[in-house]
Design an enzyme around this catalytic site. Sequence first.
Site, short mmCIF file in Angstrom:
data_model
loop_
_atom_site.label_atom_id
_atom_site.label_comp_id
_atom_site.label_asym_id
_atom_site.label_seq_id
_atom_site.Cartn_x
_atom_site.Cartn_y
_atom_site.Cartn_z
N GLU A 71 13.12 -61.74 -24.39
CA GLU A 71 14.03 -60.92 -25.22
C GLU A 71 13.50 -59.49 -25.26
O GLU A 71 12.44 -59.22 -25.83
CB GLU A 71 14.10 -61.51 -26.63
CG GLU A 71 14.98 -60.68 -27.56
CD GLU A 71 14.95 -61.19 -29.01
OE1 GLU A 71 14.72 -62.39 -29.23
OE2 GLU A 71 15.15 -60.36 -29.91
N ARG A 117 14.91 -51.18 -28.90
CA ARG A 117 14.27 -50.37 -29.95
C ARG A 117 13.51 -49.19 -29.38
O ARG A 117 12.85 -48.48 -30.14
CB ARG A 117 13.27 -51.22 -30.74
CG ARG A 117 13.91 -52.33 -31.50
CD ARG A 117 12.93 -53.08 -32.35
NE ARG A 117 13.46 -54.39 -32.60
CZ ARG A 117 12.78 -55.39 -33.13
NH1 ARG A 117 11.51 -55.22 -33.47
NH2 ARG A 117 13.35 -56.55 -33.32
N THR A 157 17.85 -57.10 -30.78
CA THR A 157 18.26 -55.98 -31.63
C THR A 157 19.63 -55.44 -31.19
O THR A 157 19.87 -54.24 -31.19
CB THR A 157 17.18 -54.86 -31.65
OG1 THR A 157 15.88 -55.43 -31.55
CG2 THR A 157 17.25 -54.08 -32.96
N LYS A 214 19.52 -67.41 -35.10
CA LYS A 214 18.16 -66.95 -35.33
C LYS A 214 17.98 -66.93 -36.85
O LYS A 214 18.82 -66.35 -37.55
CB LYS A 214 18.04 -65.54 -34.73
CG LYS A 214 16.88 -64.71 -35.19
CD LYS A 214 16.84 -63.40 -34.39
CE LYS A 214 15.84 -62.42 -34.99
NZ LYS A 214 15.46 -61.35 -34.07
C1 3PG Z 1 12.06 -59.27 -34.22
O1 3PG Z 1 11.53 -58.16 -34.31
O2 3PG Z 1 13.19 -59.53 -33.88
C2 3PG Z 1 11.22 -60.39 -34.60
O3 3PG Z 1 11.27 -60.41 -35.97
C3 3PG Z 1 9.81 -60.30 -34.13
O4 3PG Z 1 9.04 -60.59 -35.21
P1 3PG Z 1 7.48 -60.69 -35.10
O5 3PG Z 1 7.00 -59.35 -34.58
O6 3PG Z 1 7.06 -60.97 -36.52
O7 3PG Z 1 7.17 -61.82 -34.16
#
Ligand code: 3PG
Length: 205
Positions: free
Chosen positions: A40, A44, A68, A125
């Site tokens: 994924e 960002r 995102t 999710k």
């Molecule tokens: C995201 O940013 O979509 C997830 O929340 C990743 O979270 P993490 O950095 O806590 O694994």
Amino acid sequence: MKIADILALAPVIPVLVIDDLAHAVPLGRALVAGGLPVLEITLRTPVAMQCLERMAGEIEGAVVGAGTVLTPSQRQAVADVGARFAVSPGLIEGETDEGPVPLLPGIATATELMAGLAAGFGHFKLFPANIVGGAEALKAFASPFPQAKFCPTGGVNAKNAPDYLALPNVVCVGGSWVAPTDAVRAGDWGRIEALAREAAALPRN
Ligand code: 3PG
């Protein structure tokens, strides 16, 4: 491939925030070599779309998606550069299970879950998983919503991932811990492959 088939491929989906386009392909190859084919790429960073396109085109064995994704036009845009799936932190208004690319929407409450089910989604999710109740929340959702399956993400790590993966309504988890920022910046692909290998060996229910 449907979202159910993609989520079934590995117990962990690495959530990647990539600042440097040069890191994209070696990072993805290390994760795939370690046994995590579903990647994924979060939208960002300024280079995220380019990373997505390059990784989708150049990494054999990878199933590359976008994270995102916040709007219908982003869902279309990531499909256009080769994403095989899209992940959103929430429900995108008006978006359904039908679309240019399979979508995994985020939910945090029963009301959001009901809206997502009404829009035709069956996989969600849970976000941010550790904040909105963690494994206990998913146990509570299982009884009124037996048809819903989850990929909890947000605060998941090697230590707590087994608690989630043991639940019958969890198909996989997502997390950034398999690609620590310092290892990516240092180009330490060996460390990332080792973290991926450990994650890929996590047992699922
Ligand atoms: C995201 O940013 O979509 C997830 O929340 C990743 O979270 P993490 O950095 O806590 O694994």
